[in-house]
Write a protein that holds these residues in place. Structure first.
Motif, mmCIF file in Angstrom:
data_model
loop_
_atom_site.group_PDB
_atom_site.id
_atom_site.type_symbol
_atom_site.label_atom_id
_atom_site.label_comp_id
_atom_site.label_asym_id
_atom_site.label_seq_id
_atom_site.Cartn_x
_atom_site.Cartn_y
_atom_site.Cartn_z
ATOM 1 N N TRP A 1 0.821 -1.218 0.000
ATOM 2 C CA TRP A 1 0.000 0.000 0.000
ATOM 3 C C TRP A 1 0.854 1.267 0.000
ATOM 4 O O TRP A 1 0.452 2.289 -0.570
ATOM 5 N N LYS A 2 2.010 1.175 0.595
ATOM 6 C CA LYS A 2 2.921 2.326 0.535
ATOM 7 C C LYS A 2 3.294 2.618 -0.914
ATOM 8 O O LYS A 2 3.328 3.780 -1.349
ATOM 9 N N LYS A 3 3.535 1.554 -1.677
ATOM 10 C CA LYS A 3 3.878 1.714 -3.090
ATOM 11 C C LYS A 3 2.675 2.162 -3.910
ATOM 12 O O LYS A 3 2.771 3.084 -4.723
ATOM 13 N N GLU A 4 1.505 1.530 -3.696
ATOM 14 C CA GLU A 4 0.327 1.856 -4.490
ATOM 15 C C GLU A 4 -0.154 3.277 -4.240
ATOM 16 O O GLU A 4 -0.652 3.952 -5.160
ATOM 17 N N LEU A 5 -0.024 3.736 -2.997
ATOM 18 C CA LEU A 5 -0.463 5.094 -2.663
ATOM 19 C C LEU A 5 0.643 6.124 -2.903
ATOM 20 O O LEU A 5 0.465 7.306 -2.626
ATOM 21 N N LYS A 6 1.779 5.644 -3.398
ATOM 22 C CA LYS A 6 2.929 6.510 -3.712
ATOM 23 C C LYS A 6 3.307 7.388 -2.514
ATOM 24 O O LYS A 6 3.534 8.591 -2.634
ATOM 25 N N SER A 7 3.347 6.749 -1.352
ATOM 26 C CA SER A 7 3.655 7.456 -0.112
ATOM 27 C C SER A 7 5.123 7.270 0.266
ATOM 28 O O SER A 7 5.667 6.168 0.147
ATOM 29 N N LYS A 8 5.738 8.328 0.736
ATOM 30 C CA LYS A 8 7.117 8.242 1.203
ATOM 31 C C LYS A 8 7.200 7.749 2.645
ATOM 32 O O LYS A 8 8.284 7.436 3.150
ATOM 33 N N THR A 9 6.064 7.704 3.287
ATOM 34 C CA THR A 9 5.998 7.226 4.666
ATOM 35 C C THR A 9 5.019 6.069 4.758
ATOM 36 O O THR A 9 4.126 5.938 3.920
ATOM 37 N N PRO A 10 5.175 5.207 5.749
ATOM 38 C CA PRO A 10 6.158 5.287 6.837
ATOM 39 C C PRO A 10 7.516 4.721 6.457
ATOM 40 O O PRO A 10 7.634 3.985 5.471
ATOM 41 N N PHE A 11 8.506 5.086 7.251
ATOM 42 C CA PHE A 11 9.818 4.465 7.192
ATOM 43 C C PHE A 11 9.659 3.107 7.869
ATOM 44 O O PHE A 11 9.407 3.015 9.069
ATOM 45 N N VAL A 12 9.735 2.024 7.092
ATOM 46 C CA VAL A 12 9.415 0.687 7.591
ATOM 47 C C VAL A 12 10.688 -0.017 8.053
ATOM 48 O O VAL A 12 11.615 -0.223 7.273
ATOM 49 N N VAL A 13 10.694 -0.365 9.340
ATOM 50 C CA VAL A 13 11.863 -0.990 9.945
ATOM 51 C C VAL A 13 11.507 -2.391 10.436
ATOM 52 O O VAL A 13 10.491 -2.583 11.103
ATOM 53 N N PHE A 14 12.328 -3.355 10.088
ATOM 54 C CA PHE A 14 12.260 -4.671 10.721
ATOM 55 C C PHE A 14 13.122 -4.602 11.982
ATOM 56 O O PHE A 14 14.292 -4.222 11.918
ATOM 57 N N GLN A 15 12.539 -4.945 13.117
ATOM 58 C CA GLN A 15 13.308 -4.984 14.359
ATOM 59 C C GLN A 15 13.512 -6.427 14.792
ATOM 60 O O GLN A 15 12.557 -7.197 14.902
#
Length: 373
Positions: A214-228
């Motif tokens: 959805w980040k890609k489809e909505l062309k959003s720069k956020t959120p910064f996605v972190v694997f912890q």
């Protein structure tokens, strides 16, 4: 002490902190991981009022270190809010998962949250939506994120990612959240469930994929996605594998976090990793497990942030998980009054006189590097 000597000590203290003290290593690794989009986004939240408040806060922190007594100017630049104490997992070192709280459990009310943000947003830069519990179990969680985002605050949360359905993932992107930390503590189910008891690693991966879709489809720069990846003994052999997995799925970064162990001397759950680089503890000359932390008598958190429980209590930091050191209640008074009240002043003074004597400070990570990439 003359003003000239104070100024010299002030400069020396700044140099010591930036060169040898890991307080700021922790601070910047938490808030400003080196990602261009994330940094630009964070800087976009700054206003003249927020910068001025932060400068006062920084100055008073440094001056307190020099004079060896608490001086507080400005107000918190960072807050953690607890959406709920509920959690679907039963992690062995988590009071929420183990249902071991003595304090009341519950869920924050949306109206109270909005009132709190209205009162602090002019100074506040960073807002963490986590303390205890799983944030996405709060039905109004993303409404809170949207409200804080509308005030220009940098927002972040940490999740076990079990509730990121396609609909929720889309709403998460639309909420405007700036940072999403996804806990993935094992590549295989066998390893993952040894710490994330009751969880399914497949749900974590599916949720992460939906967020990134959805980040890609909505062309959003956020959120910064972190694997912890919380490094413990059962999963430490999968560090290289999880790096590759994060790359394949498309996470913006992966962070490795050391684990707090309550009974570190005995380590009853065998969680302390054998790799010393990922442990907060070490063996001394007598073979006894001790903390690496020297527990110096200062704490950056007491000047820049605090934690708000779901029912409005203000506690010093995230190490006070059972709210044993309540410094005020936002249901009764304002954050600005609490920040400068006698209870807070006494707590800061006690900490600067003997940090190791305060129960929540005795196993604290302040002064240690907690995160690594």
């Amino acid at each position: 002490m003359g003003m000239g000597m104070i100024f010299i000590c002030f400069l020396q203290e700044i140099m010591q902190i930036y060169i040898t003290n890991k307080t700021f290593v922790y601070f910047y690794s938490l808030m400003l991981k080196l990602n261009t989009n994330d940094i630009v986004n964070f800087l976009s939240k700054l206003t003249l009022n927020r910068v001025w408040n932060a400068s006062k806060m920084f100055s008073s922190f440094f001056l307190s270190r020099v004079l060896k007594r608490p001086i507080v100017w400005g107000f918190p630049v960072s807050l953690s809010v607890e959406p709920t104490t509920a959690c679907n997992l039963s992690c062995p070192e988590c009071p929420s998962g183990l249902k071991s709280f003595t304090r009341p459990t519950g869920t924050i009310k949306l109206d109270f949250f909005k009132e709190t943000i209205d009162a602090v947003h002019k100074e506040l830069i960073y807002l963490s939506f986590y303390f205890q519990g799983e944030p996405f179990l709060h039905k109004g969680f993303l409404d809170m994120v949207s409200y804080a985002s509308s005030k220009g605050i940098y927002t972040a949360t940490s999740t076990n990612a079990h509730f990121l359905t396609d609909e929720v993932a889309k709403k998460t992107i639309l909420s405007g959240i700036d940072r999403l930390i996804i806990s993935i503590d094992g590549v295989t189910q066998e390893i993952y469930e040894q710490y994330r008891v009751g969880g399914q690693v497949s749900k974590v991966l599916d949720g992460a994929k939906r967020i990134l879709k959805w980040k890609k489809e909505l062309k959003s720069k956020t959120p910064f996605v972190v694997f912890q990846f919380l490094v413990v003994r059962p999963n430490e052999h999968q560090i290289n594998e999880v790096k590759q997995l994060a790359k394949e799925i498309g996470a913006d970064d992966i962070w490795f976090k050391t684990a707090q162990i309550y009974d570190f001397e005995n380590d009853p759950n065998n969680l302390i990793p054998t790799n010393d680089a990922y442990s907060r503890y070490k063996k001394n000359d007598e073979g006894v497990t001790v903390q690496k932390n020297q527990l110096q008598n200062h704490c950056w958190k007491m000047w820049h942030s605090n934690v708000i429980t779901w029912d409005g209590k203000v506690v010093p930091c995230c190490f006070d998980k059972d709210a044993q050191h309540v410094l005020g209640n936002l249901q009764q008074t304002s954050m600005k009054e609490i920040w400068g009240n006698e209870q807070y002043a006494n707590f800061r003074k006690e900490l600067m006189q003997g940090r190791k004597n305060i129960d929540i400070c005795s196993n604290c990570s302040e002064g240690l590097k907690v995160w690594s990439s």
